[in-house]
Design an enzyme around this catalytic site. Structure first.
Site, PDB file in Angstrom:
ATOM      1  N   ASP A   1       0.861  -1.177   0.000  1.00  0.00           N
ATOM      2  CA  ASP A   1       0.000   0.000   0.000  1.00  0.00           C
ATOM      3  C   ASP A   1       0.910   1.243   0.000  1.00  0.00           C
ATOM      4  O   ASP A   1       2.130   1.147   0.102  1.00  0.00           O
ATOM      5  CB  ASP A   1      -0.971  -0.013   1.183  1.00  0.00           C
ATOM      6  CG  ASP A   1      -2.196   0.858   0.899  1.00  0.00           C
ATOM      7  OD1 ASP A   1      -2.139   1.691  -0.039  1.00  0.00           O
ATOM      8  OD2 ASP A   1      -3.220   0.724   1.597  1.00  0.00           O
TER       9      ASP A   1
HETATM   10  C1  GLC Z   1      -4.240   4.112  -0.149  1.00  0.00           C
HETATM   11  C2  GLC Z   1      -5.154   2.996   0.214  1.00  0.00           C
HETATM   12  C3  GLC Z   1      -5.396   1.984  -0.840  1.00  0.00           C
HETATM   13  C4  GLC Z   1      -5.286   2.570  -2.216  1.00  0.00           C
HETATM   14  C5  GLC Z   1      -3.911   3.157  -2.370  1.00  0.00           C
HETATM   15  C6  GLC Z   1      -3.646   3.741  -3.719  1.00  0.00           C
HETATM   16  O1  GLC Z   1      -3.660   4.755   0.854  1.00  0.00           O
HETATM   17  O2  GLC Z   1      -5.047   2.429   1.471  1.00  0.00           O
HETATM   18  O3  GLC Z   1      -6.631   1.376  -0.631  1.00  0.00           O
HETATM   19  O4  GLC Z   1      -5.550   1.607  -3.178  1.00  0.00           O
HETATM   20  O5  GLC Z   1      -3.657   4.124  -1.383  1.00  0.00           O
HETATM   21  O6  GLC Z   1      -4.334   4.885  -3.946  1.00  0.00           O
END
Ligand code: GLC
Length: 719
Positions: free
Chosen positions: A265
């Site tokens: 993430d």
């Molecule tokens: C975030 C989220 C995730 C998302 C990612 C990309 O912080 O936790 O769900 O897909 O960033 O945007």
């Protein structure tokens, strides 16, 4: 490319090039001048200008023309002309936004989920996106957590079915098809169990609870063929997921056979430092590489430290090759080496986005997600000739798409326009000033209850209340789940004025509705339903659509009860009947939620009867019993009923939940029609994780079928 060509490519790449493949950066790092939607904190990235040419993917860049240009430019710079993967958070539609996932869970309609995801895939593919960071398969029990809105709900079986349907909807049979995209399930794992409902917080659950509840839907995503898995921000058994070998190497890859790509993430490698796992960026890179995170999102620890780790012998080059191999395989499966632009097509994009067929599907989906919670004296559907007033901050609001919507809302989305379109005459409106968001420091804009006098002549008032969509989703945890003060006062005053009150609740989570339910004659949970929210709700209010949705998450009586969920375990001192000392209960509140999982009313009435259980011997498919139940629509209104099968294992080597959903079917019943539903109860359904393996233990089981988790017919049988 053939596998041989792909292998040759891998071996001809420099180490820095490989590390670039393993790094994902936002589009602004590629020199686009547009502003970008950042979905996490922006830190100094330490990205060297020369490394930009090596990057393997980007996130949340949109627009066919732009993506075609970006791809061209990048491939010219990339030494082996390797195309980028364009990834994005397409969570509930790209432009044609459909209901938030929690609402979709309430539809209990996996076909609808698959169709909606396929629509999102069509729109995304035409815009040039190759992969979406969806579905979120995190099981949720705590409505304080803002991200419950992104999950199908609290039940492992429903989550698993919805998750699998979403993956199938995006990917179809072939992710290289011009109208399909790859799917990344997230957040592995157990993110939904964040302590106190506070986002990014510690997760500490037992192995048994993790495996039986929290991991089930991720496994379903793997079995459905999802191309990618994303790590979660939380710790699991004291090790952050992004550096967690047991989760990624053992459970995901060895036990489940996942052979796709794992991505972290946003900045989750860097976050291993504040977590207290890694001492510095180099240490963090080592943990994440060893755990098996193939792509680092929005930090550069791989790019900046992996070379040193290899030189020092701390990380084997084979780990890097393994990761890059998986990434190249994915690019190949997407067909990007043959056609790096894939479905990107400005004309098609224009024709598909918000096209009439897509809007019609969003409207249908919306109406299937509306949960009717209360309907005294059949106030709904609205009767002809009554004088209708409209009130509340969501009466004429376009802020009804929900989070993760990189799209514009329009006046069409409002409840008012939906009602007008469905021919409802609105006699008067009051107190419609929009709600502020907690995130921006305010909720009630100003006290306007005096305005309600304008509704004095109305018989019925539709009061559109709720929470601001910015107060749901990521980093939107709350400790107070009540409606804002003004809204509660509004409902009370309308009731005191003698109006019939229909509350329409817009929210991304179960709110605490107990204080206001007594003031309302009808309560409709409308969630955030997307670009066709208004018409979808109006279709239900007018009776064009008979509501059929059921709660996929329990509604608490009060925040103090949380977590409150239907499939809990029993205690040695269960509360039966009224509260008394020395049993497991509260002095000031029942144990039961206000509205339980599986609950939802309709304009039809259903009667359950003829419940019988037949045990089955030696069946090849593992069937141990058949449960049969008759369901009759005892009303004049045709409807759709979701018939639910629950079980309870009465005594086992580890204690079992008081109820577990094991199957459900949706049946259409005409006026006064009766159908018999037969469920198979298999050995697999009755098996469980005994802390070492999945086992089946003979003994007594309660088999239950019915309308909701609390309204069931039941029989105990020895199996
Ligand atoms: C975030 C989220 C995730 C998302 C990612 C990309 O912080 O936790 O769900 O897909 O960033 O945007």
């Amino acid at each position: 490319m053939t596998e041989k060509e792909l292998k040759e490519l891998l071996h001809s790449m420099s180490l820095q090039e490989k590390l670039g493949e393993m790094t994902q950066m936002a589009p602004n790092f590629f020199g686009t001048s547009d502003s970008v939607d950042l979905t996490g904190p922006m830190k100094a990235m330490n990205l060297k200008p020369e490394d930009v040419a090596y990057l393997g993917s980007t996130l949340n860049a949109f627009g066919a023309e732009k993506l075609i240009a970006m791809q061209k430019e990048h491939m010219e710079r990339q030494p082996h002309h390797i195309p980028l993967i364009f990834m994005a958070d397409v969570i509930h539609g790209l432009k044609t936004i459909y209901p938030v996932p929690l609402a979709m869970g309430c539809s209990f309609d996996t076909g609808l989920m698959e169709e909606s995801a396929a629509m999102a895939a069509r729109e995304s593919a035409a815009t040039g996106i190759h992969l979406t960071f969806s579905p979120m398969a995190d099981l949720v029990r705590d409505p304080r957590w803002g991200r419950v809105t992104e999950s199908p709900g609290e039940d492992p079986l429903l989550n698993a079915r919805m998750t699998a349907a979403t993956v199938k909807g995006y990917q179809g049979d072939d992710i290289s098809a011009p109208d399909r995209i790859a799917s990344c399930f997230k957040h592995f794992g157990g993110y939904g169990a964040s302590e106190g409902g506070r986002d990014y917080n510690t997760v500490d659950v037992s192995d048994g609870v993790l495996r039986e509840y929290y991991l089930t839907a991720y496994k379903a995503a793997v079995d459905a063929g999802a191309a990618m898995a994303m790590t979660s921000f939380n710790t699991i058994d004291r090790v952050p997921a992004t550096g967690n070998k047991k989760m990624f190497r053992k459970i995901l890859r060895e036990e489940w056979g996942f052979d796709g790509v794992a991505i972290t993430d946003f900045d989750a490698v860097g976050e291993l430092i504040p977590h207290g796992l890694a001492a510095d960026g180099k240490d963090a890179a080592e943990y994440a590489l060893k755990a098996g995170a193939d792509i680092e999102m929005m930090s550069t620890n791989y790019l900046n430290h992996a070379r040193e780790l290899i030189e020092e012998g701390k990380v084997d080059l084979s780990l890097i090759d393994e990761a890059v191999w998986r990434i190249l395989l994915l690019k190949n499966k997407l067909g990007l080496f043959e056609n790096p632009f894939k479905g990107a097509d400005p004309e098609k994009e224009k024709a598909l986005h918000l096209c009439p067929e897509h809007l019609a599907l969003a409207r249908k989906a919306g109406s299937k997600c509306v949960v009717l919670l209360k309907n005294e004296e059949n106030l709904l559907p609205l009767k002809k000739g009554v004088k209708v007033g409209l009130a509340g901050p969501f009466a004429d609001s376009t802020s009804v798409l929900g989070g993760w919507a990189f799209a514009d809302s329009s006046d069409r989305a409002t409840l008012k326009s939906g009602l007008l379109e469905d021919g409802v005459e609105i006699s008067a409106m009051a107190m419609t000033e929009e709600l502020g968001s907690m995130q921006h420091g305010i909720m009630d804009v100003s006290d306007q209850t005096a305005e309600l006098d304008a509704l004095a002549d109305c018989d019925v008032v539709i009061a559109a209340v709720g929470e601001h969509p910015d107060d749901t989703g990521e980093s939107a945890s709350k400790t107070i789940l009540r409606l804002s003060h003004n809204q509660e006062k509004m409902l009370e005053k309308l009731h005191d004025m003698g109006k019939k009150v229909i509350a329409i609740v817009f929210s991304g989570r179960p709110l605490e509705l107990r204080p206001v339910v007594p003031f309302c004659d009808a309560v409709v949970q409308a969630w955030f339903l997307g670009v066709e929210a208004g018409p979808a709700i109006a279709d239900v209010l007018t009776g064009t659509v008979n509501p059929s949705a059921r709660l996929s998450m329990s509604f608490p009586q009060t925040v103090g009860q949380i977590p409150v969920y239907y499939n809990h375990m029993n205690t040695g001192r269960p509360l039966e009947g009224p509260y008394h000392r020395f049993v497991s209960g509260y002095l000031d509140c029942p144990n039961e939620p206000l509205y339980p999982f599986g609950y939802g009313l309709s304009y039809s009435d259903y009667r359950y009867s003829g419940f019988t259980v037949r045990t089955v011997k030696n069946a090849e498919d593992g069937t141990l019993a058949e449960v049969s139940v008759d369901v009759e629509n005892v009303s004049d209104v045709p409807g759709r009923e979701t018939v639910q099968l629950y079980i309870r294992d009465v005594a086992a080597s580890v204690v079992r939940p008081v109820k577990e959903l094991k199957d459900f079917v949706q049946i259409d019943l005409g006026a006064h029609e009766k159908k018999t539903v037969v469920f198979k109860v298999t050995r697999e359904m009755l098996s469980f994780w005994n802390n070492e393996a999945v086992v089946f233990e003979h003994g007594d089981f309660d088999l239950m079928a019915g309308h909701s988790s609390e309204e069931v017919l039941k029989e105990r049988v020895a199996l």
